[in-house]
Design a protein around this motif. Structure first.
Motif, short mmCIF file in Angstrom:
data_model
loop_
_atom_site.label_atom_id
_atom_site.label_comp_id
_atom_site.label_asym_id
_atom_site.label_seq_id
_atom_site.Cartn_x
_atom_site.Cartn_y
_atom_site.Cartn_z
N THR A 220 0.87 -1.15 0.00
CA THR A 220 0.06 -0.12 -0.01
C THR A 220 0.88 1.46 -0.10
O THR A 220 0.54 2.01 -0.80
CB THR A 220 -0.90 0.01 1.20
N ARG B 11 -5.98 13.94 -0.92
CA ARG B 11 -7.31 13.34 -1.54
C ARG B 11 -6.94 12.77 -3.01
O ARG B 11 -7.39 11.61 -3.31
CB ARG B 11 -8.43 14.04 -1.55
N ALA C 158 -4.58 10.07 -2.78
CA ALA C 158 -5.23 8.61 -2.35
C ALA C 158 -6.15 8.11 -3.38
O ALA C 158 -6.13 6.98 -3.60
CB ALA C 158 -5.96 9.02 -1.01
N ALA C 159 -6.86 8.98 -4.22
CA ALA C 159 -7.97 8.55 -5.17
C ALA C 159 -6.92 7.69 -6.09
O ALA C 159 -7.18 6.37 -6.67
CB ALA C 159 -8.64 9.44 -5.79
N VAL D 296 -6.90 4.39 -2.43
CA VAL D 296 -6.90 4.12 -0.89
C VAL D 296 -7.56 5.27 -0.35
O VAL D 296 -7.99 6.29 -0.80
CB VAL D 296 -5.34 4.18 -0.20
N SER D 297 -7.66 5.55 1.04
CA SER D 297 -8.38 6.52 1.81
C SER D 297 -7.34 7.27 2.13
O SER D 297 -6.16 7.12 2.31
CB SER D 297 -9.17 5.99 3.04
N PRO D 298 -7.66 8.82 2.28
CA PRO D 298 -6.75 9.75 2.58
C PRO D 298 -6.15 9.60 4.02
O PRO D 298 -4.99 9.88 4.15
CB PRO D 298 -7.73 11.12 2.63
N GLY D 299 -6.88 8.92 4.74
CA GLY D 299 -6.37 8.68 6.19
C GLY D 299 -5.01 7.88 5.99
O GLY D 299 -3.95 7.85 6.83
#
Length: 206
Positions: free
Chosen positions: A8, A30, A33-34, A38-41
Motif C-alpha cells: 500500500t 485526496r 489517495a484516489a 486508498v483512503s486519505p487517512g
C-alpha cells in the motif's frame, strides 16, 4: 511505474510521483489517495504529512536513477548506453517529478539535487575503477558539473516546451531531447573539445 503487487505504501508513493510530476506539488492528499485506490487517512498513516510523502518520493526517484546508471555501467559497452536510450520514455514520470521539484524550489529541492550529485560521484567512480571513464584531477567537482549541466539542460528544455505546448507530453519531450543531444554529448565526452591542455594546466598552476 506502478504494479498491482506493490505494498500500500509503495502504491501511494508511486501514485504521488506521477501526480506530482503531472500537476506539481500543489496536488492534494485526496487526489493522491484516489489515484492509489486508498483512503486519505492511509496516506497520512504511512507518511505523516505531504512533506513526508515527498521525501519518500525523492528517495524512490534517486533509487531509480541510481539503478539505471549502474545497470548501464554493468552492461558491456555500447549496449548499456544504447539500451538506456531505447528505453528512455519509461522514465517520463521520474523526469516530470524532477522538473516539478526544481520548479518548486526550497530545501527539499536542494536536497534532491545534492543527493543526485552525491550518487553521481559514487557511480562515476565505479566507472573510473572499471576503466570506462578517465580519472579526473577533481572527481567530485567533475561529477557535480556534469549533473548540473544535464539537469539544467533538461529543465530548460522541458520548461520551454511546456510554455510553448501547454500540457507537456513528457514521453515525447524526453525522446526529442535525447535525439537532439545524444550525438553532440557523446562526441564531446569521447573526443574532447580543446586541442591542447594549456588552459587547464594554467588554471592548476595558479
Amino acid at each position: 511505474m506502478r504494479s498491482a503487487d506493490l505494498t500500500t505504501a509503495a502504491r501511494i508513493r508511486d501514485a504521488a510521483i506521477e501526480l506530482f510530476g503531472e500537476q506539481g506539488f500543489g496536488v492534494g492528499v485526496r487526489a493522491i489517495a484516489a489515484a492509489a485506490g486508498v483512503s486519505p487517512g492511509l496516506v497520512n498513516h504511512h507518511f505523516g504529512s505531504k512533506d513526508g510523502l515527498r521525501a519518500v518520493c525523492d528517495d524512490r526517484v534517486l533509487e531509480i536513477i541510481r539503478d539505471e546508471k549502474l545497470r548501464a555501467l554493468e552492461t558491456p559497452a555500447p549496449a548499456g548506453i544504447l539500451n538506456a536510450m531505447a528505453e528512455i520514455e519509461m522514465y517520463a514520470p521520474v523526469v516530470a517529478y524532477i522538473l516539478r521539484s526544481f520548479q518548486a524550489g526550497g530545501p527539499l529541492s536542494e536536497s534532491l539535487l545534492e543527493h543526485m550529485i552525491a550518487d553521481a560521484v559514487s557511480y562515476m567512480q565505479i566507472a573510473v575503477d572499471a576503466g570506462k571513464l578517465k580519472p579526473s584531477r577533481n572527481h567530485a567537482a567533475r561529477a557535480r558539473y556534469i549533473v548540473l549541466c544535464h539537469v539544467g539542460a533538461m529543465n530548460l528544455y522541458l520548461q520551454m516546451r511546456m510554455h510553448r505546448d501547454g500540457k507537456l507530453d513528457y514521453r515525447k519531450a524526453i525522446r526529442d531531447l535525447s535525439d537532439e543531444i545524444s550525438f553532440p554529448a557523446l562526441e564531446l565526452y569521447t573526443q574532447g573539445l580543446l586541442t591542447d591542455s594549456t588552459m587547464l594546466d594554467t588554471l592548476f598552476e595558479e
